[in-house]
Structure formats: C-alpha cells, structure tokens
Design a protein around this motif. Structure first.
Motif, PDB file in Angstrom:
ATOM      1  N   ALA A   1       0.867  -1.183   0.000  1.00 28.47           N
ATOM      2  CA  ALA A   1       0.000   0.000   0.000  1.00 28.47           C
ATOM      3  C   ALA A   1       0.901   1.229   0.000  1.00 28.47           C
ATOM      4  N   ILE A   2       0.657   2.118  -0.963  1.00 31.53           N
ATOM      5  CA  ILE A   2       1.544   3.286  -1.119  1.00 31.53           C
ATOM      6  C   ILE A   2       0.681   4.553  -1.120  1.00 31.53           C
ATOM      7  N   SER A   3       1.188   5.589  -0.469  1.00 30.36           N
ATOM      8  CA  SER A   3       0.467   6.859  -0.501  1.00 30.36           C
ATOM      9  C   SER A   3       0.691   7.496  -1.872  1.00 30.36           C
ATOM     10  N   PHE A   4      -0.407   7.772  -2.593  1.00 27.54           N
ATOM     11  CA  PHE A   4      -0.258   8.352  -3.930  1.00 27.54           C
ATOM     12  C   PHE A   4       0.340   9.756  -3.825  1.00 27.54           C
ATOM     13  N   ASP A   5      -0.052  10.496  -2.759  1.00 28.16           N
ATOM     14  CA  ASP A   5       0.527  11.834  -2.517  1.00 28.16           C
ATOM     15  C   ASP A   5       2.040  11.745  -2.461  1.00 28.16           C
ATOM     16  N   GLY A   6       2.508  10.745  -1.670  1.00 30.99           N
ATOM     17  CA  GLY A   6       3.945  10.552  -1.473  1.00 30.99           C
ATOM     18  C   GLY A   6       4.629  10.272  -2.802  1.00 30.99           C
ATOM     19  N   LEU A   7       3.999   9.398  -3.612  1.00 24.24           N
ATOM     20  CA  LEU A   7       4.555   9.041  -4.920  1.00 24.24           C
ATOM     21  C   LEU A   7       4.715  10.287  -5.785  1.00 24.24           C
ATOM     22  N   VAL A   8       3.638  11.085  -5.818  1.00 27.53           N
ATOM     23  CA  VAL A   8       3.647  12.284  -6.660  1.00 27.53           C
ATOM     24  C   VAL A   8       4.787  13.203  -6.218  1.00 27.53           C
ATOM     25  N   LYS A   9       4.905  13.394  -4.906  1.00 27.17           N
ATOM     26  CA  LYS A   9       5.929  14.327  -4.403  1.00 27.17           C
ATOM     27  C   LYS A   9       7.329  13.838  -4.752  1.00 27.17           C
ATOM     28  N   GLU A  10       7.567  12.542  -4.585  1.00 26.93           N
ATOM     29  CA  GLU A  10       8.898  11.987  -4.921  1.00 26.93           C
ATOM     30  C   GLU A  10       9.188  12.145  -6.404  1.00 26.93           C
ATOM     31  N   ALA A  11       8.158  11.878  -7.228  1.00 23.60           N
ATOM     32  CA  ALA A  11       8.356  11.996  -8.680  1.00 23.60           C
ATOM     33  C   ALA A  11       8.653  13.449  -9.047  1.00 23.60           C
ATOM     34  N   LEU A  12       7.938  14.387  -8.400  1.00 17.78           N
ATOM     35  CA  LEU A  12       8.162  15.813  -8.694  1.00 17.78           C
ATOM     36  C   LEU A  12       9.587  16.229  -8.315  1.00 17.78           C
ATOM     37  N   ASP A  13      10.087  15.640  -7.220  1.00 17.31           N
ATOM     38  CA  ASP A  13      11.462  15.928  -6.784  1.00 17.31           C
ATOM     39  C   ASP A  13      12.459  15.539  -7.865  1.00 17.31           C
ATOM     40  N   ILE A  14      12.226  14.371  -8.464  1.00 19.43           N
ATOM     41  CA  ILE A  14      13.168  13.864  -9.472  1.00 19.43           C
ATOM     42  C   ILE A  14      13.185  14.782 -10.710  1.00 19.43           C
ATOM     43  N   VAL A  15      11.989  15.271 -11.123  1.00 13.73           N
ATOM     44  CA  VAL A  15      11.953  16.084 -12.361  1.00 13.73           C
ATOM     45  C   VAL A  15      11.923  17.588 -12.064  1.00 13.73           C
ATOM     46  N   HIS A  16      12.275  17.971 -10.824  1.00  9.14           N
ATOM     47  CA  HIS A  16      12.088  19.378 -10.462  1.00  9.14           C
ATOM     48  C   HIS A  16      12.910  20.336 -11.325  1.00  9.14           C
ATOM     49  N   GLY A  17      14.070  19.856 -11.840  1.00  7.93           N
ATOM     50  CA  GLY A  17      14.920  20.697 -12.685  1.00  7.93           C
ATOM     51  C   GLY A  17      14.128  21.263 -13.855  1.00  7.93           C
TER      52      GLY A  17
ATOM     53  N   ASP B   1       3.615  -1.879  -7.015  1.00  5.34           N
ATOM     54  CA  ASP B   1       5.075  -1.942  -6.969  1.00  5.34           C
ATOM     55  C   ASP B   1       5.587  -0.496  -6.965  1.00  5.34           C
ATOM     56  N   LYS B   2       6.093  -0.050  -5.817  1.00  8.47           N
ATOM     57  CA  LYS B   2       6.384   1.379  -5.625  1.00  8.47           C
ATOM     58  C   LYS B   2       7.386   1.949  -6.655  1.00  8.47           C
ATOM     59  N   PRO B   3       8.579   1.334  -6.812  1.00  8.58           N
ATOM     60  CA  PRO B   3       9.532   1.922  -7.769  1.00  8.58           C
ATOM     61  C   PRO B   3       8.952   2.040  -9.183  1.00  8.58           C
ATOM     62  N   ARG B   4       8.145   1.017  -9.575  1.00  9.41           N
ATOM     63  CA  ARG B   4       7.561   1.035 -10.925  1.00  9.41           C
ATOM     64  C   ARG B   4       6.527   2.160 -11.061  1.00  9.41           C
ATOM     65  N   LEU B   5       5.686   2.312 -10.026  1.00  6.11           N
ATOM     66  CA  LEU B   5       4.660   3.365 -10.087  1.00  6.11           C
ATOM     67  C   LEU B   5       5.320   4.746 -10.075  1.00  6.11           C
ATOM     68  N   MET B   6       6.464   4.816  -9.420  1.00  8.45           N
ATOM     69  CA  MET B   6       7.230   6.068  -9.418  1.00  8.45           C
ATOM     70  C   MET B   6       7.657   6.403 -10.847  1.00  8.45           C
ATOM     71  N   GLU B   7       8.098   5.351 -11.595  1.00  8.92           N
ATOM     72  CA  GLU B   7       8.505   5.561 -12.992  1.00  8.92           C
ATOM     73  C   GLU B   7       7.347   6.085 -13.827  1.00  8.92           C
ATOM     74  N   VAL B   8       6.133   5.549 -13.540  1.00 10.90           N
ATOM     75  CA  VAL B   8       4.939   5.976 -14.277  1.00 10.90           C
ATOM     76  C   VAL B   8       4.762   7.488 -14.116  1.00 10.90           C
ATOM     77  N   LEU B   9       4.714   7.914 -12.848  1.00  9.80           N
ATOM     78  CA  LEU B   9       4.458   9.331 -12.587  1.00  9.80           C
ATOM     79  C   LEU B   9       5.572  10.215 -13.141  1.00  9.80           C
ATOM     80  N   GLN B  10       6.791   9.728 -12.957  1.00 12.15           N
ATOM     81  CA  GLN B  10       7.949  10.492 -13.408  1.00 12.15           C
ATOM     82  C   GLN B  10       7.873  10.726 -14.927  1.00 12.15           C
ATOM     83  N   ASN B  11       7.565   9.649 -15.674  1.00  8.09           N
ATOM     84  CA  ASN B  11       7.476   9.757 -17.134  1.00  8.09           C
ATOM     85  C   ASN B  11       6.354  10.685 -17.565  1.00  8.09           C
ATOM     86  N   LEU B  12       5.172  10.536 -16.902  1.00  7.52           N
ATOM     87  CA  LEU B  12       4.018  11.349 -17.305  1.00  7.52           C
ATOM     88  C   LEU B  12       4.268  12.829 -16.996  1.00  7.52           C
TER      89      LEU B  12
END
Ligand code: ADP
Length: 445
Positions: free
Chosen positions: A298-314, A335-346
C-alpha cells in the motif's frame, strides 16, 4: 365336451375383455348340453320329452348377443402368447373405440400397471394427461414418431413408436396396433455425444481465438522488435557518428590550438555520449519490466507524486511550471519503484511538451473509478496530441516530434507497468488543447 373344458380353463387365464367373450361361448355350449339332461332322466318339460332343440335356439340367441355386444371374433388373439409375451418392445392393441384389447408385459412395465387394470380401458383414460398421445392414436394412417413418456413413478422414456391402423377384409377400421421401442438409452448416448461434440467445438473455437490473439500479439511483438532493432541501430548510430565526427574536429582543434572550439566540440561529444547512455538505460529498463518486480504494497499516492516531482524538479523550475495536486489522494496498491517511474514519465512528458504555453500548469488527481479501480490523471495545458496518435504514442519508439529530446520509450514503459498492475491507460487530448493521461490503479481503503 373337451372343447368346453378347454374354454372353461381358458376362461381363468384370459384377460378381462376376452374373459367375457369366452364366458358367452361356454354358456352357449353348456346350455344345449344341459338341455339333454332332463330328457335323459325321464322328465317331461312343457309336454316335451326332449327340449334340446329349444336349448340350441337359446344358445344361438346368446351367441348372437355376444356377437353384437362384444364384437366377438372381431380381433382374435392368435399366437399372442408366443410373440407378445416375449417381445422387448411394448405392444398395445386397441379396438375401434380405442379401448385396450391387448397389452404385453413390456407395455405393462412402462405403464406400471397390470393387464387386468388396463384391458378394456379407453386410451383417453389411460393417457388422460397426454392429449398429444391421444391425438396420435387417432391417426388412420400408419405413423412412426419419437414419443417422450413419463411413467406414473416418474421414470422418463423415449419410445420409437409405430402406430398402425388394423383393418378387416372389408377395409373397415377394427383397431390399432401400437408398437413402442424403448430408445431412452440410445437417445441419452446421442445427447451425451452431442454435448461432448458441442463442448469440443467450443473448446476448439476458444483455442482458435486464443491462438489468434497470441498470433496477433506475436505479430505486434515482432513489429515492435523490428522497430526496436531499427531504432536501436539508428538511434545508437546517430550519437556514434556525432562522436566520431567531433573526434576528428578535436584533433584539428588541438593542432590549431583553438581552445574555444575544442571546448564546444568536446561538449558535443559529451552530449552524444549522454544521449546514448539515456537510450541504453531506457532500453534496459524496458527489458526489465515483467521480469523484475518488487512486492506489492500500500503506497500513498501523494507521497509518490511528491517523490516523482522531486526527481523532475529541474525541468519544472526551468519552465516555471505550476503543479496542482488534488488533496486527499487515496492509497494505491502496487510496486512502488515502478509506479514512481509511471508518474515520473508522465510529469516529465507534460513538462516537455508545453510548446509556448505562457502559463504551463500540470494537474494531478483522481477522478471516478472503473471496474473497482480508481482513475488517476496527469493533465497539462501543453501542445496536445491529435486523436489519430492517441494509440500510437504508447507504442515503442513512437515520437511525434523528433526535435524535442526523448527516446520514444517512456509511454511504452508506462503502459506496461500499468498493465502489470491490472489497470489500463489512455489519453484524452486534441492538438493545441493540452493532454490528460488517465490510468487506473487498485486502491486500498
Ligand atoms: P519520449 O517522451 O521519450 O519522446 P514517450 O513514449 O514518453 O517518448 O512519448 C511518445 C510521444 O508522445 C512523445 O514523443 C510525444 O510526441 C507524445 N507525448 C507524450 N506525452 C505528451 C504530452 N503530455 N503532450 C504532448 N505530447 C506528448
């Protein structure tokens, strides 16, 4: 005398209707015999020593009455004992008024009754609950039909039934012969065979459809592989050509001691190496999906979004992009790392394809559900995508604008990850209207 004794013996063996007929014959025989007795004993009756002629008269009257009352001698049961008793087919003989005049043991088995109960009864009474059968018995032409029948105790039969009218020498209808062959088992076997046949057919059909789907998938995979080989060789070759070309310029720069150009040319080489690295990383990532997966949680979607935003913040800062995140996003299961990739790419794509939008904005949130899964979205007000490309962009290496950096792998990767999570992804967009990417995911309460 012998004949009379035989008739008397038969009287007790006969079935009801014939019993009455036999009784008439016996009485007809006995009366003249009795008539001789008073004379022989020396009695004189009505002034006559021998009243035998009168008793013959009486006997004749009795025979005549029997003839009209019972249709005596109309249907004579010749050799019935031998044929009928041993037949496995059910046989019922009806008279002209459709009354049962004879019935064999097989028929009695089916009717679950005894001969004495059924002989003389009209079929309308025996088959009172089967008007269709009664109609069948009324036929004056020979017919053959499959008849389904349920016995009084509930046993079900299928009979191959022949019904033939019986006629006398003047061609008048004197009755009907019903011969019914029990084909219940045969029909059951046929039905079973038919069922198996249908099952086999549907299985073959299912397998054919599965094979067709597998074939199509294989064709898609082959086409993808072809594109893959082509792009890999092409896209990898492009930076290599750049590198080898600029290496030549570097030598020249060193020979002429042109430091400014040397600096620029080595930057070009570094850029080409970086591009190659990105391409190889993306390809490696794509090949890993489906093979390497992390345990679902179980993953917090808010948390995922924030982490993904951190990666692409540049990129977000570079273009001064506003990001709006819906509050209270649910927990997702995956799968947390995979869902992170989804958000990061989008998010990365949304940030990449803003064109000259003066107020670039990305919205992320959830909107409704599909098949019990929440529908999440990543929306931008960028250049948009024309409807004819809505499917294509999820394919491997499909890029609509090759001027903008990218490998064409991102959305293919995102689609696979979402599908591995049992969800689906699609885009709603029009050219110049911004794009909204929707995807479904399982949420936990
Ligand atoms: P890449 O981003 O590496 O080019 P992707 O597979 O992520 O590859 O995307 C494929 C193509 O889909 C992109 O090249 C682009 O043309 C189009 N695309 C993706 N996201 C967007 C978006 N948010 N707005 C407009 N076009 C997009």
């Amino acid at each position: 005398m012998v004949a009379t004794i035989l008739f008397v013996r038969n009287l007790f063996r006969q079935q009801r209707l014939f019993r009455a007929q036999t009784l008439i014959i016996v009485i007809g025989f006995v009366i003249p015999f009795l008539g001789t007795l008073p004379g022989a004993a020396g009695f004189i009756i009505f002034g006559q020593r021998d009243i035998t002629p009168y008793t013959f008269g009486i006997a004749n009257l009795i025979f005549a009455w029997g003839l009209f009352r019972y249709g005596l001698f109309d249907i004579v049961p010749i050799a019935r004992d031998a044929v009928m008793e041993n037949m496995s087919d059910a046989v019922i003989v009806l008279d002209s008024q459709s009354r049962v005049v004879d019935v064999n043991p097989s028929a009695l088995d089916g009717l679950e009754t005894t001969a004495s109960q059924v002989i003389g009864l009209p079929v309308t009474q025996i088959f009172a609950n089967r008007p269709d059968l009664i109609d069948l018995f009324k036929n004056i032409q020979p017919i053959r039909e499959d008849v389904t029948y349920e016995s009084p105790s509930g046993r079900r039969y299928v009979f191959d039934s022949f019904i033939s009218p019986l006629r006398d020498q003047h061609n008048s209808l004197i009755g009907r012969l019903v011969v019914a062959r029990d084909i219940t088992e045969q029909r059951m076997v046929e039905a079973e065979l038919h069922k198996t046949h249908l099952e086999l057919e549907s299985r073959v059909q299912r397998r054919t459809v599965e094979l067709e789907v597998a074939n199509r998938e294989l064709e898609d995979k082959n086409a993808e592989l072809e594109r893959f080989t082509y792009t890999v060789s092409h896209d990898l070759k492009t930076p290599l050509v750049t590198i080898s070309g600029y290496l030549g310029y570097l030598k020249e720069d060193i020979r002429t001691a042109n430091m400014d150009r040397l600096e620029k040319d080595s930057q070009r080489i570094a850029g080409a190496v970086e591009k190659m690295q990105r391409l190889l990383n993306d390809l490696l990532e794509l090949s890993r999906i489906g093979r390497i997966s992390n345990p679902f949680e179980a993953i917090s979607f808010d948390g995922l979004v924030k982490e993904a935003l951190d990666i692409v913040h540049g990129r977000l800062e570079e273009r001064n992009i506003t990001v709006q995140i819906q509050p209270n996003l649910p927990l997702v299961y995956g799968d947390k790392p995979r869902l992170m990739e989804v958000l990061q790419n989008l998010i990365d794509n949304a940030a990449k394809f803003f064109g000259d939008q003066p107020h670039p904005t990305i919205e992320i949130g959830v909107n409704g559900e599909e098949n019990g899964r929440a529908i999440f979205f990543v929306k931008d007000n960028g250049i948009g995508i024309a409807p004819e490309y809505h499917e294509q962009i999820f394919g491997l290496f499909n890029r609509l604008d090759t001027q903008i950096e990218g490998t064409g792998i991102g959305l293919a990767l995102v689609k696979r990850i979402i599908e591995i999570h049992g969800g689906r992804i699609w885009v709603e967009s029009d050219f110049g209207e911004g794009s909204t990417f929707y995807f479904t995911l399982e949420t936990t309460q």
